[in-house]
Design a protein around this motif. Structure first.
Motif, PDB file in Angstrom:
ATOM      1  N   GLN A 143       2.876  -0.112   8.868  1.00 22.27           N
ATOM      2  CA  GLN A 143       2.304   0.576   7.615  1.00 22.27           C
ATOM      3  C   GLN A 143       3.027   1.327   6.766  1.00 22.27           C
ATOM      4  O   GLN A 143       3.221   1.537   5.456  1.00 22.27           O
ATOM      5  CB  GLN A 143       1.386   2.195   8.378  1.00 22.27           C
ATOM      6  CG  GLN A 143      -0.108   1.576   9.209  1.00 22.27           C
ATOM      7  CD  GLN A 143      -0.711   3.246   9.559  1.00 22.27           C
ATOM      8  OE1 GLN A 143       0.055   3.824   9.966  1.00 22.27           O
ATOM      9  NE2 GLN A 143      -2.360   2.655   9.398  1.00 22.27           N
ATOM     10  N   CYS A 180       4.877  -1.467   4.348  1.00 17.95           N
ATOM     11  CA  CYS A 180       4.208  -1.984   3.469  1.00 17.95           C
ATOM     12  C   CYS A 180       3.239  -0.720   3.076  1.00 17.95           C
ATOM     13  O   CYS A 180       1.559  -1.033   1.932  1.00 17.95           O
ATOM     14  CB  CYS A 180       2.612  -2.895   4.691  1.00 17.95           C
ATOM     15  SG  CYS A 180       3.332  -4.440   5.258  1.00 17.95           S
ATOM     16  N   SER A 181       4.402  -0.202   2.357  1.00 14.70           N
ATOM     17  CA  SER A 181       3.022   1.357   1.888  1.00 14.70           C
ATOM     18  C   SER A 181       4.386   1.293   0.064  1.00 14.70           C
ATOM     19  O   SER A 181       4.329   2.451  -0.185  1.00 14.70           O
ATOM     20  CB  SER A 181       3.639   2.701   2.610  1.00 14.70           C
ATOM     21  OG  SER A 181       2.488   3.112   3.737  1.00 14.70           O
ATOM     22  N   PRO A 221       4.029  -0.930  -4.131  1.00 14.36           N
ATOM     23  CA  PRO A 221       3.937  -1.857  -4.514  1.00 14.36           C
ATOM     24  C   PRO A 221       4.415  -3.555  -4.296  1.00 14.36           C
ATOM     25  O   PRO A 221       3.758  -4.059  -4.249  1.00 14.36           O
ATOM     26  CB  PRO A 221       3.688  -1.721  -6.136  1.00 14.36           C
ATOM     27  CG  PRO A 221       4.311  -0.313  -5.990  1.00 14.36           C
ATOM     28  CD  PRO A 221       4.782  -0.092  -4.893  1.00 14.36           C
ATOM     29  N   CYS A 231       1.058  -7.242   5.456  1.00  9.14           N
ATOM     30  CA  CYS A 231       0.805  -6.227   5.022  1.00  9.14           C
ATOM     31  C   CYS A 231      -0.843  -6.608   4.621  1.00  9.14           C
ATOM     32  O   CYS A 231      -1.173  -6.422   3.511  1.00  9.14           O
ATOM     33  CB  CYS A 231       2.045  -6.498   3.528  1.00  9.14           C
ATOM     34  SG  CYS A 231       3.319  -5.860   4.131  1.00  9.14           S
ATOM     35  N   SER A 232      -1.408  -7.245   4.987  1.00  3.36           N
ATOM     36  CA  SER A 232      -2.942  -7.456   5.554  1.00  3.36           C
ATOM     37  C   SER A 232      -4.105  -6.860   4.664  1.00  3.36           C
ATOM     38  O   SER A 232      -3.422  -5.455   5.774  1.00  3.36           O
ATOM     39  CB  SER A 232      -3.389  -9.110   6.229  1.00  3.36           C
ATOM     40  OG  SER A 232      -4.238  -8.338   5.989  1.00  3.36           O
ATOM     41  N   ASP A 233      -4.544  -6.252   3.863  1.00  2.00           N
ATOM     42  CA  ASP A 233      -5.668  -5.459   4.016  1.00  2.00           C
ATOM     43  C   ASP A 233      -6.699  -5.446   4.655  1.00  2.00           C
ATOM     44  O   ASP A 233      -7.406  -3.936   4.479  1.00  2.00           O
ATOM     45  CB  ASP A 233      -6.432  -5.361   2.093  1.00  2.00           C
ATOM     46  CG  ASP A 233      -5.535  -5.330   0.974  1.00  2.00           C
ATOM     47  OD1 ASP A 233      -4.224  -4.045   1.366  1.00  2.00           O
ATOM     48  OD2 ASP A 233      -5.737  -5.739  -0.078  1.00  2.00           O
TER      49      ASP A 233
END
Lengths: 266, 103, 200
Positions: free
Chosen positions: C51, C54-55, C57, C166-168
C-alpha cells in the motif's frame, strides 16, 4: 382473445427495447438530472437553511447573521464558491461545514462536539446540512474560486493530494483507485477523474446534492464519509483534517470551473 | 407541523404556470425498517390549488408518488400580483397551505 | 560561484526533507482524523509495504515492483493437490454480484461479496458492469483451461498484487475478503462452460 394478442405484442416489444434503452439511457443520468433541475427538492433544504440563518437559536439565543463565511459578516452570496479557505480568526483552513459549526458554537453556543459526535441527517448535524444547502444555493452559477495563496492552504492542498493517492484499509483502495481515469464507471455510476481540473470540478461542484434514490440531502462531508466507508477504512471524523484536506485539493484543482449547486444525484 | 412548500407561479400570455415542490415523506406503508417492522403509511391524499378563491386544480395523490413531490401545471388566466394558494391533506389528517403571488 | 554550487544541493535537500515531512504528516492524519467503528478498526489506517509503495501517481521502479510481487506471490495459498475444481458457478455468480462486506456498517467480517461487477464485465447480459478493470466476458471460453491460466487465475483472485504490485484489485484471499471455498466458486463462474460468463 384479440386483446391478449395485443398485450403479448406489447410485452415482446418492451423486451426487445429494454436492453438498448438500458445501454444508452440507464447508464446516463444526465437526462434525468436535467428533468429534475427545475424541481430539485434540495430547494426545500435551502428554504429550511435560509430560515435557520436568521432564527435565534442555541443557549445564546442568537442568529447566524454575524457569521463570517470569508466575505464579511452575513455575506452569503458567493461565499461557498470560495471555500475551503483560510480564516485568520481560527487560524485554520475550514470548509463550509466546519465554518458553520464554528459560527454555531461561537455565536449561538451550540457545542461543536454535539455535531462532531452526532449522526448525519439528525439533530444539529442535519441543521448544518440545511444551512449548507442555503449557502451553496447562494453561489449558483458561480465558478469555483479557491484562494490557495496562504501557506496553510498550500499545505492542506498538498496533504489532500497525498491523501487522494493514499492506499489503505481492507481492500487497498485510495480515492485514486476509482477517480484517476477518464470515462470509467463503478457498476452504472460514472466516476469523475479527479486528477484533472475538469473532473475535480465535477466531483467537488456537484455536491452537496439531493439524492433521489433515498430522498436525502447530502453535504460534501457526508459524501466523503460514505466514500471512506466503501473504501473500507475506519470512520472519518466529521470536519476532521482529512476531509478538509481532500476538499481543499478537489476545490483547488477544480478552480475556474462552474459548480452545480446544489446538485441532484441518483 | 409540516414544512413549507416551495411555490412559483408565473403568468405569460394569459396562461399561468405553477410549479410546486412539497416537503413530505410519502411513506407507502409497504416498507419495513431495519428491525423488520412495517413503516406506517403516510402520504398526501388530496391537493387543491386555487387562483384567488377559485379552485383550478383538485388532485388525488397516492402512495406511488415520490418523497418530496414536485407538481407543475398551467391554468388559463391569472395576472401578475394574483394569489395562488396550494393546500394538501395527508392520510394522517395533517395539512399544509402556502400561497404566492403570480410573478 | 562556489556559493551557488553549495546552495543548489542544499535547496534540493530542503525540498526532499519537506516532502518526507509531508508524508509523515499525512500518515499521522490518516490515523488522527479517523475513529474505529465496529469491525473497521484503526489498524486499517496503517499501510503495509505494498500500500505504501503504491500511494503515488507513479508506481515504483521495476526492481521494487518485482520484489514486492515475489513477496505477495509467496502469500498465495494454493489448493490442496492442485485441484482447482469443485466450485459452483451459480454460487460464484452471487459472489461476483455482491459488493457487500467489510464496511463499518457490516456486523461481521465474514460473508463478504467479491464485488467483481463493480469493476469488471462478466456475464454479457449484465449491463450494469463497471469498467475500471478489464472485461472478463468469455473468460474461460477465450483463455481455455490450461494449468497455467487456471493457476494464474487462482493466484490473481487470491492476491492480485502478486502479478502487479500496484493493481487496483483487492487481495481477496490474502486480505480475508473471500474464503477459499468462495474463490473456488468464482473460479467456476469464470471457467465453467455452463456459466453465463462463457455464453455468447
Amino acid at each position: 382473445m384479440r386483446q391478449k394478442i395485443i398485450a403479448a405484442a406489447i410485452a415482446a416489444a418492451a423486451v426487445v427495447a429494454a436492453p438498448q434503452a438500458l445501454a444508452s439511457e440507464e447508464l446516463n443520468f444526465d437526462a434525468y438530472r436535467q428533468m429534475l433541475a427545475d424541481g430539485n427538492p434540495a430547494e426545500l433544504f435551502e428554504m429550511e437553511g435560509e430560515e435557520l440563518w436568521t432564527t435565534a437559536r442555541g443557549p445564546k439565543n442568537a442568529t447566524l447573521e454575524k457569521c463570517d463565511l470569508g466575505l464579511g459578516a452575513n455575506v452569503v452570496v458567493g461565499a461557498a464558491a470560495q471555500m475551503p479557505r483560510y480564516f485568520a480568526d481560527t487560524d485554520k483552513v475550514q470548509d463550509l461545514e466546519s465554518r458553520l459549526m464554528h459560527c454555531m458554537d461561537a455565536l449561538q453556543g451550540i457545542p461543536s462536539a454535539e455535531i462532531i459526535n452526532g449522526s448525519f441527517l439528525k439533530g444539529e448535524r442535519a441543521k448544518v446540512a440545511a444551512l449548507v444547502a442555503y449557502v451553496v444555493g447562494q453561489s449558483k452559477g458561480k465558478p469555483i474560486q479557491v484562494d490557495l495563496a496562504h501557506p496553510k492552504m498550500k499545505e492542506m492542498y498538498a496533504m489532500g493530494e497525498k491523501t487522494f493517492y493514499y492506499r489503505t484499509g481492507a481492500m487497498d483502495f485510495a480515492c485514486s483507485s476509482c477517480h484517476s481515469q477518464d470515462g470509467k464507471r463503478i457498476r452504472a455510476t460514472s466516476l469523475p477523474n479527479i486528477t484533472t481540473s475538469k473532473g475535480a470540478a465535477e466531483g467537488w461542484g456537484s455536491w452537496p446534492a439531493y439524492r433521489v434514490s433515498n430522498s436525502q440531502f447530502w453535504t460534501m462531508q457526508h459524501r466523503l464519509w460514505d466514500c471512506f466507508r466503501q473504501q473500507r477504512t475506519a470512520e472519518p471524523v466529521f470536519g476532521s483534517d482529512v476531509t478538509i484536506a481532500l476538499s481543499t485539493f478537489m476545490a483547488g484543482k477544480g478552480n475556474g470551473h462552474e459548480a452545480v449547486w446544489p446538485g441532484v444525484k441518483r | 407541523m409540516a414544512n413549507p412548500m416551495r411555490i412559483r407561479a408565473a403568468a405569460k400570455e394569459g396562461v399561468t404556470e405553477v410549479r410546486v415542490l412539497m416537503s413530505h415523506v410519502m411513506e407507502t406503508g409497504q416498507r419495513k425498517d431495519s428491525s423488520g417492522a412495517a413503516i406506517p403509511a403516510h402520504f398526501i391524499t388530496e391537493l387543491v390549488a386555487k387562483h384567488n378563491d377559485k379552485v383550478v386544480l383538485n388532485a388525488q395523490f397516492g402512495p406511488s408518488v415520490s418523497t418530496n413531490p414536485y407538481l407543475a401545471f398551467k391554468f388559463n388566466g391569472g395576472a401578475k400580483g394574483d394569489k395562488v394558494t396550494v393546500s394538501w391533506t395527508d392520510n394522517k389528517g395533517e395539512s399544509r397551505t402556502d400561497e404566492v403571488q403570480v410573478a | 560561484m562556489k556559493k551557488a554550487l553549495l546552495l543548489a544541493p542544499l535547496a534540493l535537500f530542503a525540498s526532499v526533507a519537506m516532502a518526507s515531512d509531508l508524508d509523515a504528516k499525512v500518515a499521522e492524519m490518516m490515523k488522527s482524523s479517523f475513529k474505529a467503528n465496529g469491525i473497521a478498526s484503526l489498524d486499517r489506517q496503517v499501510q503495509d509495504e505494498v500500500q505504501k509503495a503504491c500511494s503515488s501517481p507513479t508506481q515504483p521502479d521495476a526492481a521494487t515492483m518485482k520484489r514486492l510481487e515475489e513477496a505477495q506471490l509467496a502469500t498465495v495459498k494454493w489448493p490442496e493437490a492442485g485441484n482447482y475444481t469443485g466450485g459452483d458457478w451459480q454460487e460464484g455468480a452471487r459472489i461476483a454480484i455482491s459488493g457487500r462486506g467489510l464496511t463499518w456498517t457490516d456486523k461481521t467480517p465474514d460473508n463478504n461479496g467479491g464485488g467483481c461487477y463493480n469493476c469488471h464485465a462478466m456475464d454479457p447480459k449484465e449491463v450494469s458492469a463497471g469498467t475500471i478493470g478489464p472485461s472478463l466476458e468469455g473468460y474461460g471460453r477465450i483463455r481455455g483451461n490450461s494449468e497455467e491460466i487456471v493457476k494464474y487465475t487462482w493466484g490473481k483472485l487470491w492476491n492480485a498484487k502478486a502479478y502487479n504490485a500496484c493493481s487496483d484489485m483487492p487481495r481477496n484471499g490474502f486480505g480475508k475478503i473471500l474464503t477459499e471455498t468462495q474463490i473456488r466458486h468464482v473460479m467456476a463462474y469464470l471457467f465453467d462452460p455452463a456459466s453465463p460468463v462463457n455464453k455468447q
